[in-house]
Design an enzyme around this catalytic site. Structure first.
Site, PDB file in Angstrom:
ATOM      1  CG  ASP A  16      -1.986   1.046   1.198  1.00 56.68           C
ATOM      2  OD1 ASP A  16      -2.184   1.650   0.125  1.00 56.68           O
ATOM      3  OD2 ASP A  16      -2.646   1.268   2.236  1.00 56.68           O
ATOM      4  CG  ASP A  47      -3.292   3.981  -3.318  1.00 58.86           C
ATOM      5  OD1 ASP A  47      -4.213   3.163  -3.478  1.00 58.86           O
ATOM      6  OD2 ASP A  47      -3.307   4.845  -2.415  1.00 58.86           O
ATOM      7  CD  GLU A  48      -5.591  -0.725  -1.433  1.00 60.27           C
ATOM      8  OE1 GLU A  48      -5.288  -1.477  -0.483  1.00 60.27           O
ATOM      9  OE2 GLU A  48      -6.580   0.031  -1.410  1.00 60.27           O
TER      10      GLU A  48
END
Length: 415
Positions: free
Chosen positions: A14, A107-108
């Protein structure tokens, strides 16, 4: 713990304050200073650095509130195209470490670590620390990594030691870890579920995992039981690493009642269209054809289809065709029980998908998608109906979701 002692380990990676971190990559002079990234039209905060968060700035806070809270902070307009490029670089790095990478959001990601030769004889912590170092060196952002035996435990682990941290939770030590985490920190447990669980003295994640399965099923249903198994170290959710372009994407549902109210039907269709747009944007897809249908009281499905002038995922473009379809399909003498929206002609979104004579459309599409990405980012973080659509309020009222509405979208921008 050597890496090859776990046969089903999963990592969750993350990025820390991703949008803000991206801005700091190209504006290094701002490092060490509070920074906030704003939504389309600079209406509200969609991301911030940790020092801005510590000063009381929250995601979704209006610009004027944030400035009053921290006047010395830097406020920047979002650049989602740039963030997407750095996101692509991040996922490219992750695929060097595992062939099975699920892009969970911009974003993860989840990584399947089972059977990787690179892990033989090496602790998972060393693996995670090396990955974090490479991301920092090559992109200039930091990520936090959690590793455990299930997706849920891995995701909770990555959140536990932010920013730029590694947390490894072995199955035999999961109980100790869960004792230090509140039920609100379990993915899928929001404020309402937390309040319900507290009534039954379930306050920590360990309380949740140790509760009777029947009680969890009664309180939270099937999804709650799945979380219960995941917290106890039994995998329910795998890592979906194969990305296939679907032939179609549909959002349909019963309206829960027979109705002839065109406003209520429209409200359902607005919600379906927004959810459809959200999935297309999230997976970087577009549609070229749209089908809208109404199901009457005799279970007859009446469809209406149209070719779109260009491939799009833009809610504002899709809803124009949905409105036209409803006008063509609706019969005031009929009662309807269900409705839906189906997108066909699905293809990956192309930055240059417009011809020379569609520059106005290209600019409008880019602007709308930026706005919608902001809305979806806020809703992912704070709940599905935190930012909602004015035209969907009838649906929200009927389904008890109106209390969660904070903004009457599309008040932010609709032209």
């Amino acid at each position: 713990m050597a890496g090859d002692e776990w046969s089903h380990a999963i990592a969750h990676v993350d990025a820390d304050c991703f949008y803000a971190s991206c801005e700091l990559v190209r504006r290094p002079e701002l490092r060490g200073k509070p920074l906030c990234v704003l939504s389309s039209q600079d209406a509200c905060v969609v991301a911030k650095t940790y020092d801005a968060k510590a000063a009381g700035i929250k995601t979704g806070m209006t610009l004027w509130e944030a400035r009053r809270c921290l006047p010395e902070a830097t406020f920047l307009s979002a650049d989602f195209r740039y963030y997407g490029k750095l996101s692509d670089q991040l996922f490219a790095i992750l695929r060097r470490y595992s062939p099975e990478v699920e892009e969970y959001s911009i974003d993860e990601a989840f990584l399947n670590l089972g059977g990787l030769s690179v892990l033989r004889g090496k602790p998972y912590r060393h693996f995670a620390d090396a990955l974090r170092a490479v991301v920092r060196q090559e992109i200039g952002i930091t990520v936090s990594v959690g590793i455990s035996v299930t997706r849920t435990l891995a995701k909770m682990a990555s959140e536990y030691n932010k920013p730029d941290g590694t947390t490894v939770v072995a199955k035999r030590r999961a109980g100790d870890f869960l004792q230090r985490v509140g039920v609100r920190d379990i993915p899928g447990v929001g404020a309402n579920r937390m309040a319900l669980l507290h009534k039954y003295a379930i306050r920590t994640a360990a309380d949740f995992a140790n509760a009777d399965e029947g009680l969890i099923r009664r309180l939270l249903g099937k999804s709650g039981v799945e979380l219960w198994y995941e917290l106890r170290g039994t995998p329910v959710y795998g890592v979906s690493h194969v990305s296939r372009t679907p032939k179609s994407v549909a959002r349909t549902a019963s309206m829960g009642t027979l109705t002839g109210d065109p406003g209520l039907i429209r409200s359902h269709l607005v919600r379906h269209t927004m959810r459809l747009s959200r999935e297309l944007i999230g997976k970087r897809l577009t549609a070229r054809r749209l089908t809208v249908f109404l199901t009457d009281q005799m279970f007859r499905r009446v469809p209406w289809s149209a070719e779109l002038p260009y491939a799009t995922a833009d809610y504002f473009q899709l809803i124009d065709f949905v409105e036209a379809a409803l006008a063509a399909l609706y019969n005031g003498r009929e009662l309807y029980r269900a409705c839906g929206v189906v997108a066909d002609g699905i293809a990956p979104r192309q930055e240059s998908g417009f011809d020379l004579f569609q520059q106005a459309e290209a600019q409008r599409e880019a602007r709308d998608v930026r706005l919608l990405e902001t809305v979806h980012a806020i809703n992912r973080k704070y709940g599905e109906n935190v930012v909602s659509i004015c035209a969907g309020l009838k649906w929200a009222n009927r389904h008890g979701a109106a209390h969660a509405t904070r903004f009457a979208y599309p008040m932010l921008e609709c032209q």
